[in-house]
Design an enzyme around this catalytic site. Structure first.
Site, PDB file in Angstrom:
ATOM      1  N   GLU A  66       0.827  -1.215   0.000  1.00 29.13           N
ATOM      2  CA  GLU A  66       0.000   0.000   0.000  1.00 29.13           C
ATOM      3  C   GLU A  66       0.856   1.258   0.000  1.00 29.13           C
ATOM      4  O   GLU A  66       0.551   2.242  -0.655  1.00 29.13           O
ATOM      5  CB  GLU A  66      -0.940   0.019   1.216  1.00 29.13           C
ATOM      6  CG  GLU A  66      -2.128  -0.924   1.102  1.00 29.13           C
ATOM      7  CD  GLU A  66      -1.755  -2.387   1.276  1.00 29.13           C
ATOM      8  OE1 GLU A  66      -0.630  -2.657   1.737  1.00 29.13           O
ATOM      9  OE2 GLU A  66      -2.574  -3.248   0.935  1.00 29.13           O
TER      10      GLU A  66
ATOM     11  N   HIS B 109      -9.340  -6.274  10.403  1.00 28.45           N
ATOM     12  CA  HIS B 109      -9.990  -5.924   9.138  1.00 28.45           C
ATOM     13  C   HIS B 109     -11.289  -5.163   9.386  1.00 28.45           C
ATOM     14  O   HIS B 109     -12.194  -5.187   8.558  1.00 28.45           O
ATOM     15  CB  HIS B 109     -10.256  -7.186   8.303  1.00 28.45           C
ATOM     16  CG  HIS B 109      -9.017  -7.771   7.691  1.00 28.45           C
ATOM     17  ND1 HIS B 109      -8.069  -8.425   8.439  1.00 28.45           N
ATOM     18  CD2 HIS B 109      -8.554  -7.755   6.424  1.00 28.45           C
ATOM     19  CE1 HIS B 109      -7.080  -8.808   7.644  1.00 28.45           C
ATOM     20  NE2 HIS B 109      -7.343  -8.410   6.422  1.00 28.45           N
TER      21      HIS B 109
END
Lengths: 326, 353
Positions: free
Chosen positions: A60, A129
């Protein structure tokens, strides 16, 4: 007007903007061949090719940094972060570069990136998550943060974000991708600033953003049966925050509640409380309430998760409390 | 077990400490004018550094990172880049920036805390100085991607120090540059120190150049105190990048003869004998020796160059010190394309409206 799902609305915004400007690109993990985890770029790889719909190495920080660099010389990247949790890996380049480069270059260098990411809790994705990081981006000067509540805003705000010369974080929600709404057939844009009254009412204002707007709307329906007229205000943008619309609604209803899916500390609700206290304290007829998640990592176990995350019932009960009916 | 991959890292040095040629002189360095430009910019950079440190010491400027001893790196890379290329510098690259047309007074303004210092008067796509470590390498990869997307014949040059090679941004830039075959040249100013951390505690790798191998492209070392070698290797790498032959990583070996920044005191950790030895290899003397051997300069001409550089620095300081300070409300002016309403209110407050 056509009934369109949230994910389809995002896909349409991509398609229109990619067609409009050859310098618009999309980048992220599994967005090309696979079409995106939530299908937001499905079919675009075949249409625009691998140079513009970029399947990136799994890092990322890497693709966010590369997108930021490309934007500094006029490319307009739409960066998909598969889950807002992974945005943590790219924070330095987002906060120290994207948000600050215009300021630190005396206005010479701009960073017109869009970072889109689902930022809520789905079902049982566990603590790592299920982060909701809106409050962190909301407190970063130089960024714009928007939270489209449905397909209309999802398409229109993303299109505005692509054309905006500031870095824009678009926070979507795992549970909204299949949500449907009628949206115009012709091209349209929605503003990146400004809250919106999505339901008129006179007794209490329920303030939400992103998914919590729907909790507020559903709670308002129940409150109506109890003879309580609830106004629902969708913040739409967390940065900049539309203080005026908050004040206007609270001065009308004299009571409010703010609902967020995140923990309360130093959160969006805390900020709204502060804004009301500063801007229209004497308009209040009752003590306001924050509806928020428990201050724990989001549990994996379904029952625990349900207990940790606010639902319509919580908002409904909270409103009754503000109304003095509990 | 069979061998599936092998690699070699070359090392280029053209001039030795006495200014003798060790290799055939590259074509660009046959022109005395070019060598004098390199020489002049190295002197200018050294004089600028000394003055900038003095300004900081006397409270007239903020923290400043001198490039003392690394002038060949900065000037060599700055001279190698073509006008149409893009440079993404780190904080010890002002010598290169001068060659790119950035004014000395703009660099002083930057370190004096004036954001206008990065608003270069010459219209270039070059990036502002990157203070965060190695993040500019990824941004540079993004610029290289943009160039490729536009199908332009340009290259991107980005620099960092040896400490930066331990950061993930560095490895990620290498990985992306290789994967996408980007027109990117990454140069490392290996000055042996990352503040107080010596090179041997930074990485067990024999060279930093070999980090390119993991990205699937070439890495090489040059003598960072030899401006001809630096200029030659970087120019060649940039040519390759422009010609679609992909990225390169160049590690230039030099020595930091100064503190990390004015906020540091390197005498706490640098061995005096090592420092004395390092001065023997510094870059300016060897080029001067070569220029004298070749009769390209005389003592008198050398003296004139030194004076001209001093004069240029003095003029820049004058301009910097006489620049009207930014108004307090200007802190809001560069933040957004269009200032949001809430910030307009804060801006008015600062202005006393």
């Amino acid at each position: 007007m056509a009934e369109t799902a949230y994910w389809e609305a995002i896909r349409r915004a991509h398609d229109e903007e990619l067609a409009n400007d050859p310098m618009v690109i999309a980048m992220g993990e599994d967005i090309g061949l696979a079409g995106g985890t939530y299908k937001a770029t499905s079919g675009l790889y075949d249409k625009y090719g691998e140079k513009r719909i970029i399947d990136t190495p799994i890092s990322e920080n890497s693709f966010t940094g590369i997108g930021i660099g490309a934007s500094m010389v006029g490319v307009r990247p739409i960066i998909e972060i598969m889950s807002i949790n992974f945005a943590l890996l790219a924070l330095d380049t987002l906060i120290n570069a994207a948000a600050k480069i215009r300021y630190m270059s005396g206005g010479r260098v701009t960073c017109p990136i869009v970072m889109r990411t689902p930022g809520g809790t789905a079902h049982q994705l566990a603590a790592q998550h299920s982060a909701r990081l809106a409050r962190m981006f909301m407190s970063t000067s130089g960024l714009r943060v928007v939270t489209p509540r449905g397909p209309l805003d999802a398409c229109g705000m993303l299109k505005s974000a692509v054309r905006c010369n500031d870095p824009v974080i678009v926070i979507e929600h795992e549970q909204m991708y299949t949500l449907k709404e009628n949206i115009p057939d012709e091209e349209y844009f929605r503003p990146l600033e400004g809250a919106e009254v999505v339901r008129e009412g006179s007794d209490i204002t329920l303030i939400g953003y992103n998914y919590s707007v729907h909790l507020c709307l559903n709670a308002a329906k129940r409150l109506e049966k109890d003879g309580i007229s609830a106004e629902v205000l969708d913040l739409r943008a967390l940065k900049p925050l539309d203080r005026e619309s908050i004040r206007r609604s609270v001065e009308k209803t004299h009571r409010f509640l703010v609902a967020e899916e995140d923990e309360a500390s130093v959160g969006v609700g805390a900020e709204i409380m502060a804004v009301v206290t500063e801007d229209c304290f004497y308009a209040l007829d009752a003590q306001p309430v924050r509806i928020h998640a428990a201050d724990v990592p989001v549990p994996f176990n379904r029952n625990l998760e349900k207990a940790a995350i606010p639902d319509v019932e919580d908002v409904y009960q909270g409103a009754l409390k503000v109304m003095g009916k509990l | 077990m069979s061998v599936v991959a092998t690699f070699e890292i070359g090392y280029l040095r053209i001039l030795d400490e006495e200014g003798h040629l060790l290799e055939t002189i590259p074509d660009f360095a046959r022109d005395p004018k070019t060598l004098l430009t390199l020489y002049r910019y190295m002197i200018l950079t050294r004089r600028f550094d000394a003055k900038a440190v003095a300004l900081q010491r006397t409270g007239q400027m903020g923290t400043f990172p001198s490039s003392l001893g690394q002038e060949a790196f900065s000037v060599g890379i700055g001279h190698a880049i073509h006008k149409e290329d893009v440079f993404c510098p780190y904080y010890r690259d002002h010598g290169a920036m001068f060659l790119r047309g950035v004014k000395l007074s703009e660099v002083l303004a930057f370190w004096g805390g004036d954001e206008r210092g990065s608003h270069y008067t010459r219209d270039k796509e070059d990036f502002p100085i990157s203070i965060p470590i190695a993040t500019q390498m990824l941004h540079a990869a993004g610029v290289a991607y943009a160039i490729k997307l536009r199908k332009q014949k340009r290259a991107v040059l980005t620099a960092c120090g040896d400490g930066a090679t331990s950061k993930s941004d560095f490895s990620q830039a290498i990985n992306a540059a290789g994967t996408w075959h980007l027109p990117l040249v990454l140069v490392v100013n290996n000055n042996q120190w990352a503040i107080s951390l010596p090179r041997d505690k930074q990485s067990a790798a024999k060279t930093l150049a070999q980090k390119a191998i993991a990205g699937g492209f070439r890495g090489l070392q040059v003598d960072g105190n030899d401006v001809i070698a630096v200029r030659h290797a970087v120019a060649e790498a940039l040519d390759r990048a422009r010609d679609g032959e992909g990225p390169s990583l160049i590690e230039a070996i030099s020595y930091r003869l100064c503190d990390h920044t004015t906020a540091d005191d390197a005498s706490r950790y640098v061995n005096k004998e090592d420092l004395k030895e390092a001065w023997r290899h510094e870059p300016i003397i060897r080029l001067r020796n070569y220029l004298i051997h070749q009769d390209f300069i005389t003592e008198q001409y050398d003296e004139e160059i030194q004076q001209a550089c001093d004069h240029e620095v003095e003029e820049a300081v004058e301009e910097y010190l006489n620049t009207e300070p930014q108004k307090p409300e200007s802190m809001f002016d560069y933040l957004y394309a269009k200032l949001p309403k809430t910030l307009t209110e804060q801006r008015n407050e600062v202005m006393g409206v």
